[in-house]
Design an enzyme around this catalytic site. Structure first.
Site, PDB file in Angstrom:
ATOM      1  N   ARG A   1       0.824  -1.218   0.000  1.00  0.00           N
ATOM      2  CA  ARG A   1       0.000   0.000   0.000  1.00  0.00           C
ATOM      3  C   ARG A   1       0.853   1.261   0.000  1.00  0.00           C
ATOM      4  O   ARG A   1       0.421   2.314  -0.442  1.00  0.00           O
ATOM      5  CB  ARG A   1      -0.853   0.020   1.262  1.00  0.00           C
ATOM      6  CG  ARG A   1      -2.279  -0.273   1.025  1.00  0.00           C
ATOM      7  CD  ARG A   1      -3.077  -0.081   2.290  1.00  0.00           C
ATOM      8  NE  ARG A   1      -4.466  -0.341   2.005  1.00  0.00           N
ATOM      9  CZ  ARG A   1      -5.385  -0.601   2.914  1.00  0.00           C
ATOM     10  NH1 ARG A   1      -5.048  -0.662   4.180  1.00  0.00           N
ATOM     11  NH2 ARG A   1      -6.624  -0.815   2.567  1.00  0.00           N
TER      12      ARG A   1
ATOM     13  N   LYS B   1       9.699   0.963   7.034  1.00  0.00           N
ATOM     14  CA  LYS B   1      10.034   0.221   8.260  1.00  0.00           C
ATOM     15  C   LYS B   1       8.874  -0.708   8.621  1.00  0.00           C
ATOM     16  O   LYS B   1       7.782  -0.252   8.953  1.00  0.00           O
ATOM     17  CB  LYS B   1      10.261   1.205   9.423  1.00  0.00           C
ATOM     18  CG  LYS B   1      10.756   0.504  10.682  1.00  0.00           C
ATOM     19  CD  LYS B   1      10.751   1.405  11.897  1.00  0.00           C
ATOM     20  CE  LYS B   1       9.534   1.221  12.759  1.00  0.00           C
ATOM     21  NZ  LYS B   1       9.281  -0.142  13.251  1.00  0.00           N
ATOM     22  N   PRO B   2       9.116  -2.041   8.581  1.00  0.00           N
ATOM     23  CA  PRO B   2       8.065  -2.953   9.048  1.00  0.00           C
ATOM     24  C   PRO B   2       8.011  -2.933  10.571  1.00  0.00           C
ATOM     25  O   PRO B   2       8.927  -2.438  11.233  1.00  0.00           O
ATOM     26  CB  PRO B   2       8.545  -4.318   8.553  1.00  0.00           C
ATOM     27  CG  PRO B   2      10.031  -4.194   8.424  1.00  0.00           C
ATOM     28  CD  PRO B   2      10.325  -2.748   8.124  1.00  0.00           C
ATOM     29  N   SER B   3       6.940  -3.474  11.130  1.00  0.00           N
ATOM     30  CA  SER B   3       6.851  -3.626  12.586  1.00  0.00           C
ATOM     31  C   SER B   3       7.912  -4.624  13.044  1.00  0.00           C
ATOM     32  O   SER B   3       8.221  -5.588  12.339  1.00  0.00           O
ATOM     33  CB  SER B   3       5.463  -4.153  12.953  1.00  0.00           C
ATOM     34  OG  SER B   3       5.469  -4.670  14.253  1.00  0.00           O
TER      35      SER B   3
ATOM     36  N   SER C   1      -1.400   2.513  15.409  1.00  0.00           N
ATOM     37  CA  SER C   1      -2.348   2.893  16.461  1.00  0.00           C
ATOM     38  C   SER C   1      -2.524   4.419  16.542  1.00  0.00           C
ATOM     39  O   SER C   1      -1.693   5.180  16.034  1.00  0.00           O
ATOM     40  CB  SER C   1      -1.846   2.371  17.806  1.00  0.00           C
ATOM     41  OG  SER C   1      -0.597   2.962  18.078  1.00  0.00           O
TER      42      SER C   1
ATOM     43  N   GLU D   1      -3.317   6.082   8.909  1.00  0.00           N
ATOM     44  CA  GLU D   1      -4.416   5.100   8.957  1.00  0.00           C
ATOM     45  C   GLU D   1      -4.339   4.421  10.301  1.00  0.00           C
ATOM     46  O   GLU D   1      -3.454   3.605  10.552  1.00  0.00           O
ATOM     47  CB  GLU D   1      -4.266   4.095   7.833  1.00  0.00           C
ATOM     48  CG  GLU D   1      -4.530   4.691   6.478  1.00  0.00           C
ATOM     49  CD  GLU D   1      -3.764   3.975   5.410  1.00  0.00           C
ATOM     50  OE1 GLU D   1      -3.867   2.744   5.338  1.00  0.00           O
ATOM     51  OE2 GLU D   1      -3.032   4.640   4.673  1.00  0.00           O
TER      52      GLU D   1
ATOM     53  N   CYS E   1      -8.132  -3.790  11.678  1.00  0.00           N
ATOM     54  CA  CYS E   1      -8.608  -2.451  12.060  1.00  0.00           C
ATOM     55  C   CYS E   1     -10.067  -2.219  11.733  1.00  0.00           C
ATOM     56  O   CYS E   1     -10.735  -1.436  12.390  1.00  0.00           O
ATOM     57  CB  CYS E   1      -7.748  -1.398  11.386  1.00  0.00           C
ATOM     58  SG  CYS E   1      -7.812  -1.510   9.582  1.00  0.00           S
ATOM     59  N   ASN E   2     -10.583  -2.904  10.686  1.00  0.00           N
ATOM     60  CA  ASN E   2     -11.981  -2.651  10.331  1.00  0.00           C
ATOM     61  C   ASN E   2     -12.944  -3.753  10.753  1.00  0.00           C
ATOM     62  O   ASN E   2     -14.083  -3.782  10.338  1.00  0.00           O
ATOM     63  CB  ASN E   2     -12.116  -2.330   8.831  1.00  0.00           C
ATOM     64  CG  ASN E   2     -11.402  -3.323   7.965  1.00  0.00           C
ATOM     65  OD1 ASN E   2     -10.978  -4.361   8.439  1.00  0.00           O
ATOM     66  ND2 ASN E   2     -11.257  -3.015   6.697  1.00  0.00           N
TER      67      ASN E   2
ATOM     68  N   GLU F   1     -12.404  -3.833   2.660  1.00  0.00           N
ATOM     69  CA  GLU F   1     -12.387  -2.825   1.605  1.00  0.00           C
ATOM     70  C   GLU F   1     -11.825  -3.360   0.281  1.00  0.00           C
ATOM     71  O   GLU F   1     -11.169  -4.392   0.255  1.00  0.00           O
ATOM     72  CB  GLU F   1     -11.576  -1.610   2.069  1.00  0.00           C
ATOM     73  CG  GLU F   1     -10.085  -1.821   2.200  1.00  0.00           C
ATOM     74  CD  GLU F   1      -9.658  -2.341   3.564  1.00  0.00           C
ATOM     75  OE1 GLU F   1     -10.492  -2.871   4.308  1.00  0.00           O
ATOM     76  OE2 GLU F   1      -8.450  -2.253   3.874  1.00  0.00           O
TER      77      GLU F   1
ATOM     78  N   HIS G   1      -9.587   3.796   1.507  1.00  0.00           N
ATOM     79  CA  HIS G   1      -9.622   3.373   2.910  1.00  0.00           C
ATOM     80  C   HIS G   1      -9.102   4.538   3.750  1.00  0.00           C
ATOM     81  O   HIS G   1      -7.902   4.788   3.798  1.00  0.00           O
ATOM     82  CB  HIS G   1      -8.730   2.131   3.057  1.00  0.00           C
ATOM     83  CG  HIS G   1      -8.771   1.514   4.403  1.00  0.00           C
ATOM     84  ND1 HIS G   1      -9.935   1.114   5.013  1.00  0.00           N
ATOM     85  CD2 HIS G   1      -7.774   1.203   5.274  1.00  0.00           C
ATOM     86  CE1 HIS G   1      -9.663   0.591   6.191  1.00  0.00           C
ATOM     87  NE2 HIS G   1      -8.364   0.640   6.381  1.00  0.00           N
TER      88      HIS G   1
HETATM   89  P1  NAD Z   1       1.715   0.602  16.492  1.00  0.00           P
HETATM   90  O1  NAD Z   1       1.197   1.977  16.432  1.00  0.00           O
HETATM   91  O2  NAD Z   1       2.132   0.071  17.806  1.00  0.00           O
HETATM   92  O3  NAD Z   1       2.980   0.432  15.533  1.00  0.00           O
HETATM   93  C1  NAD Z   1       2.909   0.744  14.146  1.00  0.00           C
HETATM   94  C2  NAD Z   1       4.295   1.080  13.635  1.00  0.00           C
HETATM   95  O4  NAD Z   1       4.687   2.345  14.166  1.00  0.00           O
HETATM   96  C3  NAD Z   1       5.392   0.094  14.045  1.00  0.00           C
HETATM   97  O5  NAD Z   1       6.234  -0.144  12.936  1.00  0.00           O
HETATM   98  C4  NAD Z   1       6.119   0.844  15.143  1.00  0.00           C
HETATM   99  O6  NAD Z   1       7.464   0.435  15.298  1.00  0.00           O
HETATM  100  C5  NAD Z   1       6.031   2.272  14.636  1.00  0.00           C
HETATM  101  N1  NAD Z   1       6.229   3.332  15.634  1.00  0.00           N
HETATM  102  C6  NAD Z   1       5.896   3.311  16.947  1.00  0.00           C
HETATM  103  N2  NAD Z   1       6.223   4.485  17.526  1.00  0.00           N
HETATM  104  C7  NAD Z   1       6.754   5.267  16.553  1.00  0.00           C
HETATM  105  C8  NAD Z   1       7.274   6.607  16.528  1.00  0.00           C
HETATM  106  N3  NAD Z   1       7.296   7.362  17.622  1.00  0.00           N
HETATM  107  N4  NAD Z   1       7.729   7.095  15.359  1.00  0.00           N
HETATM  108  C9  NAD Z   1       7.698   6.340  14.231  1.00  0.00           C
HETATM  109  N5  NAD Z   1       7.227   5.067  14.205  1.00  0.00           N
HETATM  110  C10 NAD Z   1       6.761   4.540  15.343  1.00  0.00           C
HETATM  111  O7  NAD Z   1       0.585  -0.335  15.830  1.00  0.00           O
HETATM  112  P2  NAD Z   1       0.558  -1.921  15.736  1.00  0.00           P
HETATM  113  O8  NAD Z   1       0.345  -2.464  17.106  1.00  0.00           O
HETATM  114  O9  NAD Z   1       1.691  -2.423  14.915  1.00  0.00           O
HETATM  115  O10 NAD Z   1      -0.764  -2.146  14.853  1.00  0.00           O
HETATM  116  C11 NAD Z   1      -2.043  -2.224  15.373  1.00  0.00           C
HETATM  117  C12 NAD Z   1      -2.787  -0.907  15.210  1.00  0.00           C
HETATM  118  O11 NAD Z   1      -2.788  -0.526  13.844  1.00  0.00           O
HETATM  119  C13 NAD Z   1      -4.250  -1.021  15.598  1.00  0.00           C
HETATM  120  O12 NAD Z   1      -4.641   0.122  16.326  1.00  0.00           O
HETATM  121  C14 NAD Z   1      -4.972  -1.073  14.260  1.00  0.00           C
HETATM  122  O13 NAD Z   1      -6.304  -0.638  14.311  1.00  0.00           O
HETATM  123  C15 NAD Z   1      -4.110  -0.193  13.430  1.00  0.00           C
HETATM  124  N6  NAD Z   1      -4.283  -0.497  12.006  1.00  0.00           N
HETATM  125  C16 NAD Z   1      -4.957   0.409  11.230  1.00  0.00           C
HETATM  126  C17 NAD Z   1      -5.180   0.141   9.890  1.00  0.00           C
HETATM  127  C18 NAD Z   1      -5.917   1.106   9.010  1.00  0.00           C
HETATM  128  O14 NAD Z   1      -5.909   0.915   7.801  1.00  0.00           O
HETATM  129  N7  NAD Z   1      -6.544   2.128   9.542  1.00  0.00           N
HETATM  130  C19 NAD Z   1      -4.703  -1.061   9.333  1.00  0.00           C
HETATM  131  C20 NAD Z   1      -4.011  -1.942  10.144  1.00  0.00           C
HETATM  132  C21 NAD Z   1      -3.795  -1.643  11.487  1.00  0.00           C
END
Ligand code: NAD
Length: 478
Positions: A158, A173-175, A227, A248, A282-283, A442, A448
Site C-alpha cells: 500500500r 520500516k516494518p513492525s 495505532s 491510517e 482495524c476494520n 475494503e 480506505h
Molecule cells: P503501532 O502503532 O504500535 O505500531 C505501528 C508502527 O509504528 C510500528 O512499525 C512501530 O514500530 C512504529 N512506531 C511506533 N512508535 C513510533 C514513533 N514514535 N515514530 C515512528 N514510528 C513509530 O501499531 P501496531 O500495534 O503495529 O498495529 C495495530 C494498530 O494498527 C491497531 O490500532 C490497528 O487498528 C491499526 N491499524 C490500522 C489500519 C488502518 O488501515 N486504519 C490497518 C491496520 C492496522
C-alpha cells in the site's frame, strides 16, 4: 533460522550498531529469525540514498516505473508459497488467509501499475488573455512508510506501489513483530533491476529508528498505518518540518442489526468479520447494536456461531477459523478488557478466557459478551481480539447515536433491507466506510480512510494515489 539484513541503496547490510532483535512465531513461541536493530544512523543512510535516487527516478516515464510494479507482482506470484509460509509463521495467521494476503498484494502492485497512463494534471481557465494555468501533479519526494504487524505484506505494498508509480522513492520500516515477509520481498526485488536507493527497507524500534525517519527534513510524506497513539506521536515529530502525514489508525467498527435484516446472513458476516486473523483487523466488527425485536434471535444464532469457531495451528489441514494473538501483550490486554467488562455488568455467553487446551501460543477463546452498555470500556476502546460485545437498542435512532458516540471513525456496517434506514446510515454515520449487508473488507479501488481519531488521508484507488503527488500550478503568459 533466518538472519535478515536491511536493504539500503541496493545493498544488504547489518544495522550500524550490529545489534539484532528476535522475531517470535506466536503459535510456537519460538524464535524464528533475527532482524537488524537499526537506529538513527541507519535512518540517515536510507534517507540519503532515497533522496539521491529520487530526481533520476522521477525523470523516468511513468510507464517505465509501472513496469517495475508488474515485475514485483510477478516475483510475488512466483514465490507465493514461500511468502505465505513466512507470513503465517511470523504472525500465526492461518495459512489460507496468509495466501489471500500474498495474492492481494500481487494484485495491488498490478492495480497501481495500471494507473501509469491514467493520472492527469489540469488546464485551468485564466482571467487574463494569453495566459494558461496548468496544474501539474508531481511526486512529493521521499516517502517514509511505517507499517503495523497485522497485514505486514499488504500494507507494505500500500505504501510501496503508489510511491514507485508516482516517482517518489521510499524508506519503509516494518513492525518489529513481523519484519520477515518484507525482508524476503527485499531479496526478491533486489534482482529486478530497480535503481539503487528507490526502495529501502530498514528495521528497528518505533521510538528510535522510526522517530529518526519521520523527523527528517528530507521527507516529503510520512505514511503510517498503526495505532492512534503512534499517530499522535508522529504528528508531534513531523510538526517541526510541517511534513505531510497520511495516518491510517485504529477503529471501533459498529454493526447495526435491524429488525428486518436477513438474520442468517448478518450473523455469518459479523462472526466472520470478528474472527478474521483472530480479531486483529482495524476494520473488524468491534461492537454490535441490535434492535430489540430481534435481539433474542440474533443472540441465539450468534451464540451458536461463535461457539462453533475452531482455533488452533495456523498450518493445520483443514485450517481452523483462527489461530492465536500476535504476542503476550495483546493477550493480556484482551484478558484485562474482558475482566473489566464483566465487572461493569457484561455477561459471557461464549469463551471469556485463554485457551488452556493449547500447549503453546497466545490464544484467547472466541468470546461473546451480552448485556453490554454504551458506557463500558469494551464498547469504547479498540479490543483487537476475537471478542464480540453486543448492546440491545430500543430503536434505529438509538443505534445510530450510539454508533457515532465514539472517538474513532474508520468503518461501520448495517444489516437491513429497509431503504430508508440504509440511506440514513450512509448519510449519518461519521465513518470513512459503511458496509451494507456484507462483512467489513475494503476494495483496492476504493479509498480506505478514517474519520476523527481513525486518521488523516487514506490509501487505495485514485484518492490514495493523490497522497503521493504534490500539486504544482504554473501561470504561463505568452
Ligand atoms: P503501532 O502503532 O504500535 O505500531 C505501528 C508502527 O509504528 C510500528 O512499525 C512501530 O514500530 C512504529 N512506531 C511506533 N512508535 C513510533 C514513533 N514514535 N515514530 C515512528 N514510528 C513509530 O501499531 P501496531 O500495534 O503495529 O498495529 C495495530 C494498530 O494498527 C491497531 O490500532 C490497528 O487498528 C491499526 N491499524 C490500522 C489500519 C488502518 O488501515 N486504519 C490497518 C491496520 C492496522
Amino acid at each position: 533460522m533466518n538472519t535478515y539484513q536491511q536493504y539500503i541503496n541496493g545493498e544488504f547490510r547489518n544495522a550500524d550498531s550490529n545489534e539484532q532483535f528476535a522475531v517470535i512465531n506466536p503459535f510456537t513461541e519460538k524464535i524464528i529469525a533475527m532482524a537488524p536493530k537499526g537506529g538513527k544512523h541507519d535512518a540517515e543512510l536510507a534517507l540519503e540514498a532515497a533522496s539521491v535516487a529520487q530526481k533520476e527516478w522521477a525523470a523516468k516515464s511513468c510507464i517505465e516505473r509501472a513496469g517495475f510494479l508488474k515485475k514485483m507482482a510477478e516475483v510475488i506470484r512466483e514465490n507465493r508459497e514461500m511468502l505465505a509460509r513466512t507470513l503465517a509463521e511470523e504472525q500465526a495467521k492461518i495459512f489460507p488467509l496468509a495466501q489471500v494476503e500474498i495474492d492481494a498484494t500481487a494484485e495491488y502492485f498490478d492495480y497501481y501499475a495500471g494507473w501509469a497512463r491514467k493520472y492527469e494534471g489540469e488546464v485551468i481557465e485564466s482571467d487574463r488573455t494569453n495566459e494558461n494555468i496548468l496544474l501539474y501533479r508531481q511526486p512529493i519526494g521521499v516517502v517514509v512508510g511505517i507499517c503495523p504487524w497485522n497485514f505486514p505484506f499488504f500494507v507494505m505494498a500500500r505504501k510501496v506501489a503508489p510511491s514507485i508509480l508516482t516517482g517518489c522513492t521510499i524508506v519503509l520500516k516494518p513492525s518489529s513483530e513481523t519484519p520477515n515477509t518484507t525482508f524476503e520481498f527485499a531479496k526478491l526485488v533486489s534482482s529486478i533491476g530497480l535503481p539503487n536507493g528507490v526502495l529501502n527497507f530498514v528495521s528497528g524500534g518505533g521510538s528510535t529508528l522510526g522517530d529518526a525517519l519521520v523527523r527528517s527534513s528530507q521527507v516529503g510524506l510520512v505514511t503510517l498505518t498503526g495505532s492512534v497513539e503512534t499517530g499522535q506521536r508522529i504528528i508531534a515529530s513531523t510538526a517541526e518540518n510541517i511534513t505531510k502525514t497520511s495516518l491510517e489508525l485504529g477503529g471501533k467498527a459498529p454493526v447495526i442489526i435491524c429488525a428486518d435484516c436477513d438474520m442468517d446472513m448478518a450473523v455469518k458476516a459479523v462472526v466472520d468479520s470478528r474472527i478474521i486473523f483472530s480479531g486483529q483487523v482495524c476494520n473488524c466488527a468491534e461492537r454490535v447494536y441490535v434492535e430489540a425485536p430481534v435481539y433474542d434471535e440474533f443472540m441465539d444464532k450468534v451464540t451458536r456461531a461463535m461457539a462453533a469457531v475452531a482455533y488452533g495451528d495456523p498450518f493445520a489441514d483443514p485450517a481452523p477459523n483462527m489461530s492465536c494473538q500476535i504476542n503476550s501483550a495483546q493477550l493480556t490486554k484482551i484478558e484485562g478488557m474482558v475482566a473489566k467488562a464483566l465487572e461493569e455488568g457484561a455477561e459471557v455467553l461464549v469463551g471469556g478466557s485463554r485457551c488452556e487446551d493449547q500447549p503453546t501460543g497466545f490464544f484467547y477463546k472466541p468470546t461473546l459478551l451480552a448485556s453490554c452498555t454504551q458506557d463500558m470500556e469494551i464498547i469504547r476502546k479498540e479490543i483487537f481480539g476475537p471478542v464480540l460485545p453486543v448492546v440491545k437498542v430500543t430503536d434505529f435512532d438509538e443505534a445510530l447515536n450510539m454508533a457515532n458516540d465514539c472517538e474513532f471513525g474508520l468503518t461501520s456496517s448495517i444489516f437491513t433491507n429497509n431503504i430508508s434506514k440504509m440511506m440514513r446510515a450512509i448519510n449519518e454515520l461519521k465513518f470513512g466506510e459503511t458496509y451494507v449487508n456484507r462483512e467489513h473488507f475494503e476494495a483496492i479501488q476504493g479509498f480506505h480512510a478514517g474519520w476523527r481519531k481513525s486518521g488523516i488521508g487514506g490509501a487505495d484507488g485514485k484518492h490514495g494515489l493523490y497522497e503521493y503527488l504534490q500539486t504544482h500550478v504554473a501561470y504561463i503568459q505568452y
